[in-house]
Design an enzyme around this catalytic site. Structure first.
Site, mmCIF file in Angstrom:
data_model
loop_
_atom_site.group_PDB
_atom_site.id
_atom_site.type_symbol
_atom_site.label_atom_id
_atom_site.label_comp_id
_atom_site.label_asym_id
_atom_site.label_seq_id
_atom_site.Cartn_x
_atom_site.Cartn_y
_atom_site.Cartn_z
ATOM 1 N N GLY A 190 0.825 -1.210 0.000
ATOM 2 C CA GLY A 190 0.000 0.000 0.000
ATOM 3 C C GLY A 190 0.854 1.252 0.000
ATOM 4 O O GLY A 190 2.019 1.230 -0.419
ATOM 5 N N VAL A 194 0.308 4.764 5.011
ATOM 6 C CA VAL A 194 -0.261 3.660 5.797
ATOM 7 C C VAL A 194 0.850 2.673 6.200
ATOM 8 O O VAL A 194 0.803 2.094 7.288
ATOM 9 C CB VAL A 194 -1.413 2.962 5.028
ATOM 10 N N GLY A 195 1.873 2.551 5.359
ATOM 11 C CA GLY A 195 3.019 1.705 5.708
ATOM 12 C C GLY A 195 3.617 2.106 7.062
ATOM 13 O O GLY A 195 3.974 1.252 7.880
ATOM 14 N N GLU A 212 5.556 -3.341 1.108
ATOM 15 C CA GLU A 212 5.645 -3.132 -0.345
ATOM 16 C C GLU A 212 4.947 -1.812 -0.628
ATOM 17 O O GLU A 212 3.722 -1.741 -0.674
ATOM 18 C CB GLU A 212 4.940 -4.288 -1.084
ATOM 19 N N CYS A 246 2.163 0.473 -9.211
ATOM 20 C CA CYS A 246 3.248 0.976 -8.353
ATOM 21 C C CYS A 246 4.584 1.087 -9.091
ATOM 22 O O CYS A 246 5.403 1.930 -8.782
ATOM 23 C CB CYS A 246 3.406 0.075 -7.130
HETATM 24 P P1 NAD Z 1 -3.494 2.216 1.073
HETATM 25 O O1 NAD Z 1 -2.236 2.340 1.837
HETATM 26 O O2 NAD Z 1 -4.482 3.320 1.169
HETATM 27 O O3 NAD Z 1 -4.286 0.885 1.461
HETATM 28 C C1 NAD Z 1 -3.697 -0.395 1.460
HETATM 29 C C2 NAD Z 1 -4.393 -1.277 2.482
HETATM 30 O O4 NAD Z 1 -4.203 -0.732 3.774
HETATM 31 C C3 NAD Z 1 -5.894 -1.445 2.283
HETATM 32 O O5 NAD Z 1 -6.231 -2.820 2.431
HETATM 33 C C4 NAD Z 1 -6.507 -0.617 3.397
HETATM 34 O O6 NAD Z 1 -7.698 -1.169 3.906
HETATM 35 C C5 NAD Z 1 -5.432 -0.639 4.472
HETATM 36 N N1 NAD Z 1 -5.406 0.593 5.285
HETATM 37 C C6 NAD Z 1 -5.768 1.841 4.912
HETATM 38 N N2 NAD Z 1 -5.574 2.719 5.924
HETATM 39 C C7 NAD Z 1 -5.077 2.000 6.956
HETATM 40 C C8 NAD Z 1 -4.662 2.343 8.285
HETATM 41 N N3 NAD Z 1 -4.709 3.583 8.754
HETATM 42 N N4 NAD Z 1 -4.174 1.332 9.081
HETATM 43 C C9 NAD Z 1 -4.099 0.071 8.617
HETATM 44 N N5 NAD Z 1 -4.488 -0.299 7.377
HETATM 45 C C10 NAD Z 1 -4.975 0.651 6.549
HETATM 46 O O7 NAD Z 1 -3.013 1.973 -0.441
HETATM 47 P P2 NAD Z 1 -3.875 1.862 -1.755
HETATM 48 O O8 NAD Z 1 -4.478 3.198 -2.063
HETATM 49 O O9 NAD Z 1 -4.765 0.692 -1.686
HETATM 50 O O10 NAD Z 1 -2.734 1.514 -2.820
HETATM 51 C C11 NAD Z 1 -1.989 2.479 -3.474
HETATM 52 C C12 NAD Z 1 -0.571 2.545 -2.964
HETATM 53 O O11 NAD Z 1 -0.002 1.238 -2.880
HETATM 54 C C13 NAD Z 1 0.346 3.303 -3.921
HETATM 55 O O12 NAD Z 1 1.203 4.109 -3.177
HETATM 56 C C14 NAD Z 1 1.115 2.220 -4.636
HETATM 57 O O13 NAD Z 1 2.364 2.622 -5.145
HETATM 58 C C15 NAD Z 1 1.257 1.206 -3.551
HETATM 59 N N6 NAD Z 1 1.474 -0.122 -4.128
HETATM 60 C C16 NAD Z 1 2.654 -0.725 -3.932
HETATM 61 C C17 NAD Z 1 2.883 -1.957 -4.510
HETATM 62 C C18 NAD Z 1 4.181 -2.694 -4.329
HETATM 63 O O14 NAD Z 1 4.215 -3.863 -4.682
HETATM 64 N N7 NAD Z 1 5.214 -2.093 -3.812
HETATM 65 C C19 NAD Z 1 1.878 -2.579 -5.256
HETATM 66 C C20 NAD Z 1 0.687 -1.903 -5.423
HETATM 67 C C21 NAD Z 1 0.475 -0.680 -4.848
#
Ligand code: NAD
Length: 462
Positions: A190, A194-195, A212, A246
């Site tokens: 994500g 959030v990471g 990731e 990503c």
């Molecule tokens: P996000 O961080 O908003 O959400 C990812 C997950 O985290 C979801 O399942 C969501 O329910 C959960 N989440 C959201 N807020 C949270 C919180 N406060 N605490 C705990 N969990 C929470 O990301 P997104 O919008 O779904 O994805 C887009 C991002 O992901 C982009 O930055 C993209 O580059 C990255 N991404 C990375 C990879 C990789 O392999 N490195 C792959 C795909 C996407």
């Protein structure tokens, strides 16, 4: 059950793990085969779900989701026996008689949290690794790709061992609540924001994790390449999934001598792939939701598109757009674009291009189009990124033999193929000794003579 547990499913999984069921290679194989059956038998249902979520075409779904996952399963099945084999180590003379080895052990119950942009792939690719390594897993798909989330929940429930694998659907609150649980490993895909939250939650229980994340992936184009091929590949990689990838090229750095030519070829490629009006193309997906659509519209309004630039709030459509005249200081260059807007920036020499990249955070991927071996080596040596692909894009993430992951702000840890198996296991060392001989030498009191002899033996034989 642990006192702080709110998800009874986790207790079921823990019990299964403790009974040792998932450690067995037959169980691992049966689950991988069942997952493959799900992907094959439900291919149309899966494609329909992704189409409903953001109008992704069945061909793209096959290429980047189901087809990819099936390859990953085949690879794991082929190599599982050798991955699981314990590694014997040689024992220095001083520690003999004895036998030493280490083996890859599953962590236990792991949590896999997926992002929405490849909603199936980002949940199931880590799951394949987790199963191959012998873990139980909770999968939490993204709430922003609801149809796919449902298909995953139903599919895994019917095809896999429910006592070992479960899907918990839900939004941010569910995700946060899950992080309160004590897991043995967290695998998160994500955003960087959030990471950070996930890492804080992991620290509470000292849980190891993989992040990731995203970032801005640059693509350098030198003057000595076939610009038509470079343009077609860049356009394909950028506008696949409507730029919501990503590892998509976030921006292009092009040698100033060929900037005009590259731009023209890119415009031509967009028309070739998606027609005169990409709004009508069945192969061009939509932006996933209103928030992301509004964010992209705002970025677009702050720049002057060289081609594209059309939007339609009705279906969250943003045209494949190339932005020209953007500087590294511009607003759009300050964070990951994650949509179909592609800034193109000219440079005078490769040193200047590299300097710009080195100044920014470490990207997940770095792309270079160049026919010059020296330039290729220089760029690889003088940059840092999760992965590199030369003269093409995205494929560094689709080969099971290449670990996939980020570095610095694009994350840490890796998966795909053996890297995924290693991520979901830890190395456990085992040493077997015999009770005899049992010389006095190791035991106190360490008299001067004894200590001297000990020192001699340790230096000579270890
Ligand atoms: P996000 O961080 O908003 O959400 C990812 C997950 O985290 C979801 O399942 C969501 O329910 C959960 N989440 C959201 N807020 C949270 C919180 N406060 N605490 C705990 N969990 C929470 O990301 P997104 O919008 O779904 O994805 C887009 C991002 O992901 C982009 O930055 C993209 O580059 C990255 N991404 C990375 C990879 C990789 O392999 N490195 C792959 C795909 C996407």
């Amino acid at each position: 059950m642990q006192k702080d547990q709110v998800f009874p499913q986790v207790a079921v999984l823990r019990e299964t793990f403790e009974r040792g069921i998932t450690r067995d290679s037959t169980w691992r194989r049966s689950q991988l085969l069942a997952l493959e059956a799900f992907l094959v038998e439900c291919e149309q249902k899966i494609a329909a779900a992704l189409h409903d979520d953001f109008r992704k075409s069945p061909a793209e779904t096959f290429l980047t989701e189901t087809g990819y996952l099936r390859g990953e399963i085949r690879f794991a099945l082929k190599h599982l026996t050798s991955w699981m084999k314990p590694h014997r180590v040689s024992i220095p003379l001083i520690y003999q008689p004895g036998k030493g080895y280490y083996s890859s052990e599953p962590y236990g119950v792991v949590l896999i949290t997926g992002a929405w942009n490849y909603p199936l792939n980002l949940c199931l690719a880590p799951l394949i690794s987790a199963i191959a390594a012998g873990n139980c897993a909770v999968v939490k798909p993204s709430e922003h790709a609801l149809h796919t989330s449902k298909v995953i929940a139903e599919g895994l429930y019917y095809y896999l061992d429910r006592s070992a694998i479960c899907v918990i659907e839900g939004g941010v609150e569910t995700s946060k609540a899950l992080l309160e649980e004590r897991f043995d490993y967290l695998f998160f895909t994500g955003s960087q924001r959030v990471g950070c939250e996930v890492m804080k939650a992991a620290a509470k229980h000292l849980t190891p994790l993989t992040l990731e994340l995203g970032g801005k992936c640059p693509c350098i184009v030198e003057a000595d390449v076939d610009l038509r091929v470079a343009a077609r590949r860049i356009v394909w990689a950028k506008f696949l999934n409507a730029g919501q990838t990503c590892i998509a090229p976030d921006y292009v750095l092009v040698h100033k001598d060929v900037e005009g030519e590259l731009l023209s070829f890119m415009r031509e490629a967009i028309t070739d792939f998606y027609g005169a009006d990409p709004l009508l193309s069945p192969d061009y997906p939509r932006i996933v939701n209103e928030n992301n659509f509004n964010r992209l519209e705002k970025l677009l309004s702050g720049s002057s598109p060289w081609c594209g630039g059309k939007t339609d709030p009705q279906g969250y459509y943003v045209a494949p757009s190339i932005l020209h005249g953007v500087t590294l200081e511009a607003g759009i260059m300050q964070s990951e674009i994650f949509g179909p807007l592609l800034p193109v920036i000219a440079y005078h020499d490769i040193g200047e291009a590299l300097e710009g990249i080195q100044r920014g955070p470490k990207p997940l991927a770095l792309y270079l189009f160049s026919s010059d071996r020296e330039v290729q080596e220089k760029v690889v040596r003088q940059s840092c990124s999760g992965g590199v692909c030369i003269n093409d894009l995205l494929f560094q993430a689709s080969l099971p033999g290449l670990p996939f992951g980020g570095v610095g702000s694009s994350g840490f840890g890796a998966y795909h193929g053996k890297a995924g198996f290693d991520t979901f296991s830890f190395k456990r060392s085992v040493l077997k000794r015999s009770l005899y001989p049992d010389p006095d030498l190791r035991y106190p009191p360490y008299t001067g003579k004894k200590f001297g002899f000990l020192k001699y033996l340790v230096t000579l034989f270890s």
